[in-house]
Design an enzyme around this catalytic site. Structure first.
Site, PDB file in Angstrom:
ATOM      1  CB  SER A 242      -0.954   0.019   1.206  1.00 42.45           C
ATOM      2  OG  SER A 242      -0.241   0.045   2.424  1.00 42.45           O
ATOM      3  CE  LYS A 287      -2.618   1.822   5.305  1.00 39.37           C
ATOM      4  NZ  LYS A 287      -2.204   1.256   4.006  1.00 39.37           N
TER       5      LYS A 287
END
Length: 361
Positions: A242, A287
């Site tokens: 990611s 995140k």
């Protein structure tokens, strides 16, 4: 009377200890929580030099911890925590194999980032296709005891191809039960094994709507990259694919003179393929919280057009961009979430402030 009180107190103490013990009883799963937003300048060197500009590109992460009853109950009251089964996280693999796969995903993300950044900068780059990296082997595969997760398949029946599609097409039209010979590399050592093809399930692919033959493995490409100047990346303990977008931005901006960051604290997430497309990831709400804690003012989020079918399967029934946008609006109002489909979208935003048009349902 005193003796009876002592007995009651002892029983109460036992029940209290049992209750405390139950709270910390391990569960077969993981608690996901906001991780860190780490400055990529610490990880990336070009020609042996770190980025010394004032701007900052951060790779954001999700922290995984083994779950217990207490942690599970916390997920019911803390919106930034969630519980996932071990099967959902590791796919049934051991911790060691899971870590190995995540490390390869990271190395693959870095290789893709280098290719996209150097091509965009029009700088010299050479790629060597090593073969198919094995991510998992199905229980029904005839190679389940001879091919391991982490192996790189270099040839089938003596044929080497320059991408995984070549290997897939070679096997696709073979009948079930045909014996094939596989060459592979494991821990730097060459090996060879033989086994029979199996029929794989049908897919949504127009090319193989009724299924195809194969080895029964999940795979990805293993590519070696050489660049001029040389790029060295040490991601430490961070794994997974990611961070691809943010690695690409760090490498490209550092390679071309640090003109894009403009002293900003920039975070984001998203996979990166070799054609520059940004892919969705998991845990984007966590995140966003990591980016907020790091003081970021910009957050890049993968964008896909929402459809009814897609939203049915998305995390919290929202696309990455929708979930990131809504999380920031509620918990990080100073963080601007920017939707991106491609690496060029991110570069264009940093250079001009232009944001791609999005559609909502």
């Amino acid at each position: 009377m005193r003796k009876r009180s002592q007995i009651i107190a002892a029983v109460a103490a036992i029940f209290m200890l049992l209750g405390i013990g139950a709270m910390f009883w391990p569960l077969d799963g993981y608690i996901e929580s906001p991780g860190e937003a780490d400055d990529l300048a610490k990880f990336v060197k070009i020609d042996g030099q770190n980025d010394t500009s004032k701007g900052r590109y951060n790779i954001t992460s999700v922290y995984l911890s083994k779950a217990n009853v207490f942690g599970y109950l916390q997920t019911k009251i803390n919106p930034h925590l969630s519980y996932s089964s071990a099967q959902d996280i590791t796919g049934g693999e051991s911790s060691a194999v899971f870590a190995q796969v995540q490390d390869f995903y990271m190395q693959s993300a870095i290789a893709n980032a280098e290719q996209v950044a150097f091509k965009k900068a029009q700088r010299p780059i050479t790629t060597t296709y090593r073969g198919i990296y094995v991510l998992s082997v199905s229980a029904g595969s005839h190679f389940k005891n001879s091919i391991h997760v982490g192996d790189t398949i270099t040839a089938i029946d003596g044929h080497h191809y320059e991408n995984s599609d070549g290997f897939i097409k070679y096997l696709a039209d073979k009948k079930k039960g045909v014996t094939v010979t596989v060459d592979y590399i494991r821990n730097g050592q060459h090996g060879q094994t033989s086994g029979k093809t199996i029929k794989l399930p049908s897919s949504q692919s127009s090319e193989y709507p009724h299924g195809r033959s194969g080895l029964g493995i999940v795979l990805t490409d293993n590519v070696a990259v050489d660049t001029v100047p040389k790029v060295d990346v040490d991601p430490g303990q961070i794994g997974g694919p990611s961070g691809g977008l943010m690695f690409t931005l760090q490498i490209y901006d550092q390679l071309t003179g640090n003109h894009l960051s403009k002293d900003r604290n920039i975070s984001g997430t998203g996979t990166m393929n070799v054609n520059g497309y940004v892919g969705e990831i998991g845990g984007i709400d966590k995140k966003v919280m990591a980016a907020k804690a790091a003081g970021s003012t910009v957050f890049f989020a993968p964008y896909v057009e929402p459809t009814k079918t897609l939203l049915k399967y998305e995390e919290q029934h929202k696309t990455n961009y929708q979930l990131a946008r809504d999380t920031a609006k509620k918990y990080a109002p100073n963080l601007k979430v920017i939707p991106v489909r491609t690496f060029d979208d991110a570069v264009n935003y940093l250079a001009t402030g232009q944001i791609i048009q999005t559609k909502e349902r």
